[in-house]
Design a protein around this motif. Sequence first.
Motif, PDB file in Angstrom:
ATOM      1  N   TYR A 133       0.828  -1.205   0.000  1.00  0.00           N
ATOM      2  CA  TYR A 133       0.000   0.000   0.000  1.00  0.00           C
ATOM      3  C   TYR A 133       0.865   1.259   0.000  1.00  0.00           C
ATOM      4  CZ  TYR A 133      -3.309   3.521   1.683  1.00  0.00           C
ATOM      5  OH  TYR A 133      -4.066   4.664   1.811  1.00  0.00           O
ATOM      6  N   GLN A 137       1.080   4.252  -2.828  1.00  0.00           N
ATOM      7  CA  GLN A 137       0.837   5.643  -2.473  1.00  0.00           C
ATOM      8  C   GLN A 137       1.926   6.540  -3.038  1.00  0.00           C
ATOM      9  OE1 GLN A 137       0.334   5.398   1.893  1.00  0.00           O
ATOM     10  NE2 GLN A 137      -1.656   6.426   1.624  1.00  0.00           N
ATOM     11  N   THR A 141      -1.363   8.209  -8.688  1.00  0.00           N
ATOM     12  CA  THR A 141      -2.341   7.809  -9.704  1.00  0.00           C
ATOM     13  C   THR A 141      -1.808   7.967 -11.131  1.00  0.00           C
ATOM     14  OG1 THR A 141      -3.262  10.046  -9.587  1.00  0.00           O
ATOM     15  CG2 THR A 141      -4.326   8.334  -8.256  1.00  0.00           C
ATOM     16  N   SER A 145      -3.839   2.985 -11.177  1.00  0.00           N
ATOM     17  CA  SER A 145      -5.202   3.517 -11.128  1.00  0.00           C
ATOM     18  C   SER A 145      -5.665   3.694  -9.676  1.00  0.00           C
ATOM     19  CB  SER A 145      -6.160   2.577 -11.864  1.00  0.00           C
ATOM     20  OG  SER A 145      -6.254   1.345 -11.169  1.00  0.00           O
ATOM     21  N   GLN A 146      -6.698   4.471  -9.510  1.00  0.00           N
ATOM     22  CA  GLN A 146      -7.278   4.684  -8.184  1.00  0.00           C
ATOM     23  C   GLN A 146      -7.860   3.389  -7.628  1.00  0.00           C
ATOM     24  OE1 GLN A 146      -7.159   7.620  -6.437  1.00  0.00           O
ATOM     25  NE2 GLN A 146      -7.987   6.396  -4.712  1.00  0.00           N
ATOM     26  N   THR A 147      -8.361   2.583  -8.568  1.00  0.00           N
ATOM     27  CA  THR A 147      -8.947   1.314  -8.137  1.00  0.00           C
ATOM     28  C   THR A 147      -7.891   0.412  -7.507  1.00  0.00           C
ATOM     29  OG1 THR A 147     -10.616   1.428  -9.890  1.00  0.00           O
ATOM     30  CG2 THR A 147     -10.193  -0.725  -8.898  1.00  0.00           C
ATOM     31  N   GLU A 148      -6.716   0.357  -8.120  1.00  0.00           N
ATOM     32  CA  GLU A 148      -5.629  -0.453  -7.565  1.00  0.00           C
ATOM     33  C   GLU A 148      -5.173   0.079  -6.200  1.00  0.00           C
ATOM     34  OE1 GLU A 148      -3.288  -2.175 -11.445  1.00  0.00           O
ATOM     35  OE2 GLU A 148      -3.016  -0.068 -10.917  1.00  0.00           O
ATOM     36  N   LEU A 149      -5.145   1.402  -6.076  1.00  0.00           N
ATOM     37  CA  LEU A 149      -4.747   2.010  -4.803  1.00  0.00           C
ATOM     38  C   LEU A 149      -5.772   1.688  -3.702  1.00  0.00           C
ATOM     39  CD1 LEU A 149      -2.760   3.796  -3.275  1.00  0.00           C
ATOM     40  CD2 LEU A 149      -4.117   5.794  -3.977  1.00  0.00           C
ATOM     41  N   ASP A 150      -7.031   1.758  -4.093  1.00  0.00           N
ATOM     42  CA  ASP A 150      -8.090   1.438  -3.109  1.00  0.00           C
ATOM     43  C   ASP A 150      -8.020  -0.034  -2.686  1.00  0.00           C
ATOM     44  OD1 ASP A 150      -8.953   4.022  -3.223  1.00  0.00           O
ATOM     45  OD2 ASP A 150     -10.606   3.615  -4.628  1.00  0.00           O
ATOM     46  N   SER A 151      -7.714  -0.899  -3.623  1.00  0.00           N
ATOM     47  CA  SER A 151      -7.605  -2.330  -3.315  1.00  0.00           C
ATOM     48  C   SER A 151      -6.432  -2.591  -2.378  1.00  0.00           C
ATOM     49  CB  SER A 151      -7.444  -3.138  -4.601  1.00  0.00           C
ATOM     50  OG  SER A 151      -8.584  -3.015  -5.412  1.00  0.00           O
ATOM     51  N   LYS A 153      -5.206  -0.479  -0.216  1.00  0.00           N
ATOM     52  CA  LYS A 153      -5.590   0.036   1.102  1.00  0.00           C
ATOM     53  C   LYS A 153      -6.516  -0.934   1.828  1.00  0.00           C
ATOM     54  CE  LYS A 153      -7.713   3.989   3.397  1.00  0.00           C
ATOM     55  NZ  LYS A 153      -8.358   5.327   3.217  1.00  0.00           N
ATOM     56  N   ALA A 154      -7.463  -1.488   1.083  1.00  0.00           N
ATOM     57  CA  ALA A 154      -8.399  -2.450   1.676  1.00  0.00           C
ATOM     58  C   ALA A 154      -7.658  -3.696   2.164  1.00  0.00           C
ATOM     59  CB  ALA A 154      -9.476  -2.823   0.661  1.00  0.00           C
TER      60      ALA A 154
END
Length: 291
Positions: A133, A137, A141, A145-151, A153-154
């Motif tokens: 993560y 960071q 972006t 992608s933002q989606t990969e960053l969100d994944s 983080k999750a």
Amino acid sequence: MPKNNKRKIIGRIIIVAVLIGIIGSGWLLYHYRRLPHNAAAPQIPQISAIKPQSRAITLTYSYIGQVEAINDTQIVPYISGYVNEIKVKGGQTVKKGDVLAVIKQDEYIAAVAAAEGDLSAAKADLINAKSQYERMQKAGTAVISQTELDSAKAAYLSAQGALEKANAQKQTAQTNFAYTYLKAPFDGTLGNITLSPGDYISPADRNIMQLVQYSPIRVVFSVSDKEYLKHFQKDEAADLVLHLRLADGEILPQTGEFKYTANTIDRKTDSLAIYTEFVNSDNKLLPNAYV
């Protein structure tokens, strides 16, 4: 009158007087012997007086009391398992924290080891997820992608949760292992022990062994509402001296301590329970005895 006649008359008078004296003496002696010789002579009563003095006196009140144990419990296991070892005997006095019996520990030792392994894996997953993560960071972006960053983080947050869960499971496993030792919850004396090595026990069992605290011990007696108002309100009761007389008549040398009264009057007996405590180091006071 001729002189000779006069002498004869005087002689006769003397003889008669002597005879009267003899007869009178005999009569007095006869009646004296009939009197009781041990009869006490009447005495004049003696009356003495003392000056009145004031002094303190002690009032004593007696009641029937019943002995109760302050702590009395059945030893119950927190977990299920087979008894591996019994470390005490019936009638033995134990201290708080003493081990009474041991449940077979193999499966609980294995559970602790498994929990420690899961905890180690959770720590490694958290380190990996955190690193992933943080790299994303830094890349930003523009690279990912933002989606990969969100994944990422999750995954990191999920790894934190997994670590907390693994840590809780380890604590549970360690707690269950600690429960394999049945320990005394307070100082006391054990009753009869029917437990044997190899017995299967669980939290549903209630007859494993009984532990009773003997000292201090409670003595309860009842008084009427009038006696309570007169002698047993808190301030007055603190000044009372409490003694115990046992069934054999012996009076204990140690005195008791007033503790408290019941918070309601018993409607059936119209009385109020008084609770006291006594030191019972020699175990002369037994629960349910009357004193």
